[in-house]
Design a protein around this motif. Structure first.
Motif, PDB file in Angstrom:
ATOM      1  N   ALA A  57       8.104  53.523-117.916  1.00 48.16           N
ATOM      2  CA  ALA A  57       7.889  54.052-116.562  1.00 48.16           C
ATOM      3  C   ALA A  57       7.567  52.809-115.638  1.00 48.16           C
ATOM      4  O   ALA A  57       7.125  51.731-116.140  1.00 48.16           O
ATOM      5  CB  ALA A  57       6.482  54.952-116.652  1.00 48.16           C
ATOM      6  N   HIS A 127      15.919  55.980-111.752  1.00 47.86           N
ATOM      7  CA  HIS A 127      15.019  56.948-111.314  1.00 47.86           C
ATOM      8  C   HIS A 127      15.383  57.236-109.829  1.00 47.86           C
ATOM      9  O   HIS A 127      15.844  56.498-108.950  1.00 47.86           O
ATOM     10  CB  HIS A 127      13.494  56.348-111.077  1.00 47.86           C
ATOM     11  N   ARG A 304       8.792  58.885-117.041  1.00 51.54           N
ATOM     12  CA  ARG A 304       9.774  58.267-118.056  1.00 51.54           C
ATOM     13  C   ARG A 304      10.348  59.416-118.941  1.00 51.54           C
ATOM     14  O   ARG A 304       9.804  60.575-118.857  1.00 51.54           O
ATOM     15  CB  ARG A 304       9.046  57.223-118.913  1.00 51.54           C
TER      16      ARG A 304
END
Length: 509
Positions: A57, A127, A304
């Motif tokens: 993440a 992302h 994540r």
């Protein structure tokens, strides 16, 4: 120390008419420490270097990447076949992603989607950000395909992200692992050819080698990405508007305000029964604070994609997976007539080896059935209808699992009349109340996911037998590992005769 000196014991038992030895120091031939060292290094390298975690993440610290890799290594120690199943599913998902974009090549804007890029997308390397989700959340290759196809984002320039340059995998460690595995395997094959005895520890190491080679093949193109990249929505579009557009055009049953992992969960091709089982038991490990195989995701939306997610394999890869599982399941049976210090240990090994074989075969058959079911019901190379695919395992209908039963529904105060009947057992006798409360607690065990995602329901008739068989499997694996080491206290003397250490198959004389 006397314990470290070679000791030779002559057995008087007729069934073991051979010279037995305890601890053997290293000399021209190999010693006990040589066996321990070579086998342990081989197993650890197989479990560590062969693993490839998903992207961390954006807010993760440096040590979180280490934790994710450690978790995968622990899964490998628990059973390398588990790690192989995860890797095979991830390879299949990358394969489907490549095939999907190949069909709609006009969406790539001149880019070429290779397997490495497909792995990058499916491991949470990209992302999506928007005004209503400025921190972003991970998207998969299938979700990116949907977003580009419906003009919500532009296809990113993957080459500009320098995935190959950002790949932090230690190439030297891979080369060292390959050399160790090849050297170890060739030496063991030479021992078999020369008729020399082998220890169970060496057999265990060889079983890891076979499965980890297959796992490495599946993950060969998967990059090691530490920090994910971001891609914005086109024109500052809200994710809520993307969902509203999907409800109008492609997913009429979509409930705009309800999502669990990420707002783009409705675009998926990878939810199935095996992952539900795995998630159920990893959730139990999180609840009891034993997080050895999985690091929980604590944000909503997810920041994540967990590395231990099970993804369904393509049907064409099922024979390959079945072959590897059959080889692994039968590996410990090879030691049926190996020498053991006591008859009790030998019979325990045989019993647990049989159970290990049955468990892996049973699990493999169930894995195969679930894979075939998923391949039959999935849309062919399409990201449009994936939300309509039921992934509820074991034959339960979606209505049965999502719609609460009479005993699970919340009863309004106006309906809570103090009548002594089965419709309202709380107002009944002590035993009726106890039975009702117990029933509610048992029913609540069907779904222990943190967000109560209805896709994470486990049927009660499955929880108990699966739990019992898994616990017995862990006990079996634990005994096999322990016996690998304690059986070295007494072995035939020719166990320590070595083959040519540098050029196996050439001979020593």
């Amino acid at each position: 120390m006397p314990a470290l000196l070679p000791s030779v014991i002559h057995s008087a038992a007729a069934s073991h008419n051979r010279t037995l030895v305890g601890w053997v120091s290293s000399s021209i031939d190999r010693g006990t420490i040589d066996i321990l060292w070579s086998c342990s290094i081989t197993i650890l390298l197989c479990c560590w270097v062969a693993t490839h975690p998903n992207a961390a993440a954006p807010t993760d610290k440096w040590y979180h990447r280490f934790i994710d890799k450690f978790n995968l290594a622990m899964i490998g120690l628990l059973g390398p076949d588990f790690l192989f199943g995860i890797a095979l599913g991830q390879f299949s998902s990358a394969r489907r992603c490549v095939r999907l974009f190949k069909r709609d090549a006009h969406l790539l804007n001149g880019n070429q989607l290779t397997y490495r890029y497909a792995f990058f997308l499916n491991m949470g390397g990209l992302h999506l950000t928007s005004p209503d989700f400025p921190s972003g959340f991970p998207i998969t290759g299938h979700q990116l395909h949907y977003l580009v196809k419906h003009d919500h984002v532009d296809f990113p320039n993957l080459k500009a992200m320098a995935i190959d340059e950002r790949n932090t995998t230690d190439t030297l460690s891979r080369l060292v692992t390959v050399w160790q595995v090849l050297w170890f395997s060739v030496a063991e094959i030479q021992r078999v050819r020369d008729g020399l005895p082998t220890t169970t520890l060496e057999l265990t190491a060889l079983s890891f080698v076979v499965v980890m080679i297959a796992t490495s093949v599946c993950w060969f193109r998967k990059p090691s990405i530490t920090i994910p990249q971001t891609i914005p929505t086109k024109g500052g579009k809200l994710v809520y508007n993307i969902r509203a557009n999907a409800k109008e055009q492609t997913h009429p049953d979509l409930k705009l305000e309800i999502w669990y992992r990420t707002p783009l969960d409705f675009i998926r091709d990878d939810r199935w029964g095996i992952d539900t089982h795995w998630s159920y038991y990893t959730r139990i490990s999180h609840i009891i604070h034993v997080r050895m195989v999985s690091r929980p995701v604590k944000t909503r939306p997810w920041n994540r994609l967990p590395s231990d997610q099970w993804l369904p394999p393509d049907q064409v890869l099922i024979p390959f997976g079945s072959l590897i599982l059959l080889l692994f399941s039968s590996s410990f049976l090879i030691a049926w007539n190996f020498y053991f210090p006591t008859k009790t240990e030998q019979w325990l090994w045989r019993g647990f080896a049989i159970y290990h074989s049955v468990f892996v075969v049973y699990g493999g058959v169930y894995y195969l059935i679930e894979a075939i079911r998923w391949n039959k019901r999935k849309p062919k190379d399409s990201a449009e209808g994936t939300s309509g695919v039921s992934t509820i395992p074991h034959g339960d209908t979606a209505q049965d699992l999502i719609r609460p039963s009479t005993s699970e529904r919340n009863v309004s105060p106006a309906q809570q009349q103090p009548t002594c009947n089965q419709t309202n057992p709380i107002a009944g006798s002590h035993w009726q109340r106890w039975y009702w409360i117990t029933q509610q607690r048992i029913v609540s065990l069907r779904n222990i996911s943190a967000d109560k995602d209805p896709d994470m329901v486990m049927p009660l008739r499955v929880i108990v037998p699966v739990t019992v068989t898994c616990v017995l499997y862990i006990i079996a694996r634990g005994f096999l590992y322990i016996e690998d080491f304690i059986s070295l206290r007494l072995q035939p003397a020719n166990t320590y005769e070595s083959v040519n250490k540098f050029l196996p198959f050439i001979g020593d004389g």
